[in-house]
Write a protein that holds these residues in place. Structure first.
Motif, PDB file in Angstrom:
ATOM      1  N   LYS A 166       0.829  -1.197   0.000  1.00  0.00           N
ATOM      2  CA  LYS A 166       0.000   0.000   0.000  1.00  0.00           C
ATOM      3  C   LYS A 166       0.869   1.255   0.000  1.00  0.00           C
ATOM      4  O   LYS A 166       2.064   1.208   0.314  1.00  0.00           O
ATOM      5  CB  LYS A 166      -0.916   0.032   1.214  1.00  0.00           C
ATOM      6  CG  LYS A 166      -0.181   0.223   2.546  1.00  0.00           C
ATOM      7  CD  LYS A 166      -1.162   0.397   3.700  1.00  0.00           C
ATOM      8  CE  LYS A 166      -0.438   0.659   5.030  1.00  0.00           C
ATOM      9  NZ  LYS A 166      -1.385   0.925   6.134  1.00  0.00           N
ATOM     10  N   SER A 202       1.398   4.484   2.044  1.00  0.00           N
ATOM     11  CA  SER A 202       1.061   4.940   3.397  1.00  0.00           C
ATOM     12  C   SER A 202       1.113   6.452   3.548  1.00  0.00           C
ATOM     13  O   SER A 202       0.323   7.039   4.290  1.00  0.00           O
ATOM     14  CB  SER A 202       2.008   4.308   4.419  1.00  0.00           C
ATOM     15  OG  SER A 202       1.801   2.921   4.493  1.00  0.00           O
ATOM     16  N   ARG A 230       9.426  -1.626   3.769  1.00  0.00           N
ATOM     17  CA  ARG A 230       9.210  -0.188   3.605  1.00  0.00           C
ATOM     18  C   ARG A 230      10.134   0.352   2.523  1.00  0.00           C
ATOM     19  O   ARG A 230      11.347   0.124   2.571  1.00  0.00           O
ATOM     20  CB  ARG A 230       9.490   0.559   4.911  1.00  0.00           C
ATOM     21  CG  ARG A 230       8.367   0.531   5.912  1.00  0.00           C
ATOM     22  CD  ARG A 230       8.697   1.381   7.125  1.00  0.00           C
ATOM     23  NE  ARG A 230       7.488   1.743   7.848  1.00  0.00           N
ATOM     24  CZ  ARG A 230       7.461   2.467   8.963  1.00  0.00           C
ATOM     25  NH1 ARG A 230       8.600   2.932   9.469  1.00  0.00           N
ATOM     26  NH2 ARG A 230       6.321   2.754   9.547  1.00  0.00           N
ATOM     27  N   GLU A 242       4.496   0.483   1.767  1.00  0.00           N
ATOM     28  CA  GLU A 242       4.691  -0.448   2.877  1.00  0.00           C
ATOM     29  C   GLU A 242       3.969  -1.773   2.663  1.00  0.00           C
ATOM     30  O   GLU A 242       2.959  -1.847   1.950  1.00  0.00           O
ATOM     31  CB  GLU A 242       4.147   0.161   4.172  1.00  0.00           C
ATOM     32  CG  GLU A 242       4.978   1.262   4.760  1.00  0.00           C
ATOM     33  CD  GLU A 242       4.482   1.644   6.141  1.00  0.00           C
ATOM     34  OE1 GLU A 242       5.232   1.441   7.115  1.00  0.00           O
ATOM     35  OE2 GLU A 242       3.354   2.144   6.251  1.00  0.00           O
ATOM     36  N   THR A 258       1.476  -4.464   4.097  1.00  0.00           N
ATOM     37  CA  THR A 258       0.340  -4.443   5.007  1.00  0.00           C
ATOM     38  C   THR A 258      -0.187  -5.856   5.193  1.00  0.00           C
ATOM     39  O   THR A 258      -0.397  -6.590   4.216  1.00  0.00           O
ATOM     40  CB  THR A 258      -0.786  -3.520   4.493  1.00  0.00           C
ATOM     41  OG1 THR A 258      -1.935  -3.663   5.335  1.00  0.00           O
ATOM     42  CG2 THR A 258      -1.190  -3.855   3.062  1.00  0.00           C
ATOM     43  N   ASN A 281      -5.857   5.631   7.134  1.00  0.00           N
ATOM     44  CA  ASN A 281      -4.682   6.260   7.744  1.00  0.00           C
ATOM     45  C   ASN A 281      -3.732   6.889   6.717  1.00  0.00           C
ATOM     46  O   ASN A 281      -2.672   7.398   7.102  1.00  0.00           O
ATOM     47  CB  ASN A 281      -3.908   5.222   8.558  1.00  0.00           C
ATOM     48  CG  ASN A 281      -4.701   4.713   9.746  1.00  0.00           C
ATOM     49  OD1 ASN A 281      -5.372   5.490  10.419  1.00  0.00           O
ATOM     50  ND2 ASN A 281      -4.640   3.407   9.993  1.00  0.00           N
ATOM     51  N   PHE A 282      -4.105   6.846   5.448  1.00  0.00           N
ATOM     52  CA  PHE A 282      -3.235   7.435   4.410  1.00  0.00           C
ATOM     53  C   PHE A 282      -2.965   8.901   4.738  1.00  0.00           C
ATOM     54  O   PHE A 282      -3.881   9.666   5.017  1.00  0.00           O
ATOM     55  CB  PHE A 282      -3.897   7.302   3.040  1.00  0.00           C
ATOM     56  CG  PHE A 282      -3.179   8.052   1.950  1.00  0.00           C
ATOM     57  CD1 PHE A 282      -1.958   7.615   1.482  1.00  0.00           C
ATOM     58  CD2 PHE A 282      -3.729   9.209   1.399  1.00  0.00           C
ATOM     59  CE1 PHE A 282      -1.282   8.304   0.482  1.00  0.00           C
ATOM     60  CE2 PHE A 282      -3.069   9.905   0.402  1.00  0.00           C
ATOM     61  CZ  PHE A 282      -1.842   9.451  -0.057  1.00  0.00           C
TER      62      PHE A 282
END
Length: 362
Positions: free
Chosen positions: A9, A11, A143, A181, A183, A349-350
């Motif tokens: 995703k 982030s 990451r 990242e 997820t 949470n983006f």
């Protein structure tokens, strides 16, 4: 080429443009020689109003370093947890080494953090996501920092256009920095990418690297008369390519993802030209409120960074956090001739911040 991912995703994201802002209105009596009708025609069809241009000392790595520090200091990213840094650009700081290697040192990243560049332009943001989502999905990285953007004004093109007043240079400078990242939660993303290498001749920079092409190698008029470092573009061919290929690719990615366009919260398209995006919106009968088209007006054509610039300015979740997960479509197209589309989710949470102005002294 089509593929999908389940555990990668975006982030966080930041977008940075340089300090020097140019207003097209100020060029009325220089570039446009007092021709107000031509000036207004450019503003209406291309959408250009402002562009941000770097000075002689500022490069892609400078803008990227500034953006990375926004993620470190404001988003709270721990630099010691970054497994890779990748720079997607066609205006690198150096031919050797990769700009990512140089930026790795400027950011003081761990020696375990790998670094490399990807040579892509207008489709580069989505090409980069595909490449780095692959690295995350196979378990090699958790990451990744992805830099995407250019300082195209540093080429001879801007200087040549100053001499040729009948030409309009719509290019602006800017760089995005995204945190990608792993997820554990399943977040499905779908990609479709393609390329037509036989059409390279319609948009390329023939001189300045290590090949010296001859007139017979490209059956395209005028390209051989370009100056060193200047780009050649057949505007009509590129317009036709973008307005034909992107609608086809959009429909294809919807089918592949088993998604209806009404299910999309936003469509973020590469904004090379307002008329191109307006034509695509009309062809696909897209909702203009879901398809922002003012990035070129604010920043000029910032190449591969137009998509993240549009995302940052539209969402600005650092100020207005998301109330729900968003499903978005991303579409890039340009030099190569390359195209890349994706449908993915941005979770609640983006984090992204409205486009920031680079401050050299900080």
């Amino acid at each position: 080429m089509k593929t999908s991912f389940s555990h990668a995703k975006i982030s966080a994201m930041a977008m940075v443009v340089p300090q020097n802002r140019y207003n097209i209105d100020d060029e009325l009596h220089t570039r446009y020689q007092g021709d107000i009708k031509k000036l207004n025609r450019i503003k209406k069809s291309v959408g250009l109003q402002y562009k941000y241009i770097v000075d002689e000392e500022t490069s892609v790595s400078d803008l990227a370093e500034y953006g990375a520090n926004i993620l470190f200091n404001e988003y709270g990213l721990d630099k010691n947890t970054i497994d890779a840094i990748v720079v997607i650009t066609q205006t690198p700081d150096f031919f050797i080494p990769a700009t990512a290697c140089y930026l790795h040192g400027k950011l003081d990243l761990p020696q375990t953090t790998l670094a490399f560049d990807i040579n892509q332009s207008c489709a580069g943001f989505v090409y980069g996501l595909y490449t780095l989502f692959s690295m995350i999905e196979n378990g090699g990285c958790k990451r990744i920092l992805m830099v995407c953007g250019d300082t195209s004004s540093k080429s001879a093109t801007e200087k040549m256009h100053e001499k040729n007043k009948f030409k309009t240079n719509i290019t602006g400078d800017g760089v995005s920095i995204s945190l990608l990242e792993y997820t554990q939660e399943k977040m499905q993303s779908f990609f479709e990418l393609g390329n037509d290498g036989k059409s390279v001749k319609y948009l390329f920079k023939p001189f300045g690297a290590f090949k010296n092409p001859k007139p017979h190698e490209f059956d395209e008029p005028e390209w051989y008369n370009t100056e060193p470092k200047e780009s050649y573009m057949n505007g009509l061919e590129i317009f036709n390519f973008a307005t034909q290929k992107e609608p086809e690719a959009f429909e294809s990615i919807l089918e592949y993802a088993k998604c209806k366009k009404e299910d999309l919260d936003y469509i973020f398209l590469h904004q090379a030209n307002k008329s191109i995006v307006d034509t695509i919106i009309k062809k696909l009968k897209l909702d203009p409120l879901k398809t922002p088209n003012d990035t070129i007006t604010k920043y000029g054509n910032v190449n591969g960074a137009t998509i993240p610039a549009t995302i940052c300015d539209t969402l600005d979740t650092a100020t207005n956090p998301l109330s729900k997960k968003l499903k978005v479509e991303l579409g890039g197209f340009g030099a190569g001739l390359s195209w890349a589309n994706a449908i993915l989710e941005l979770d609640q949470n983006f984090w992204c911040k409205q486009t920031q102005i680079y401050k050299k002294d900080l």
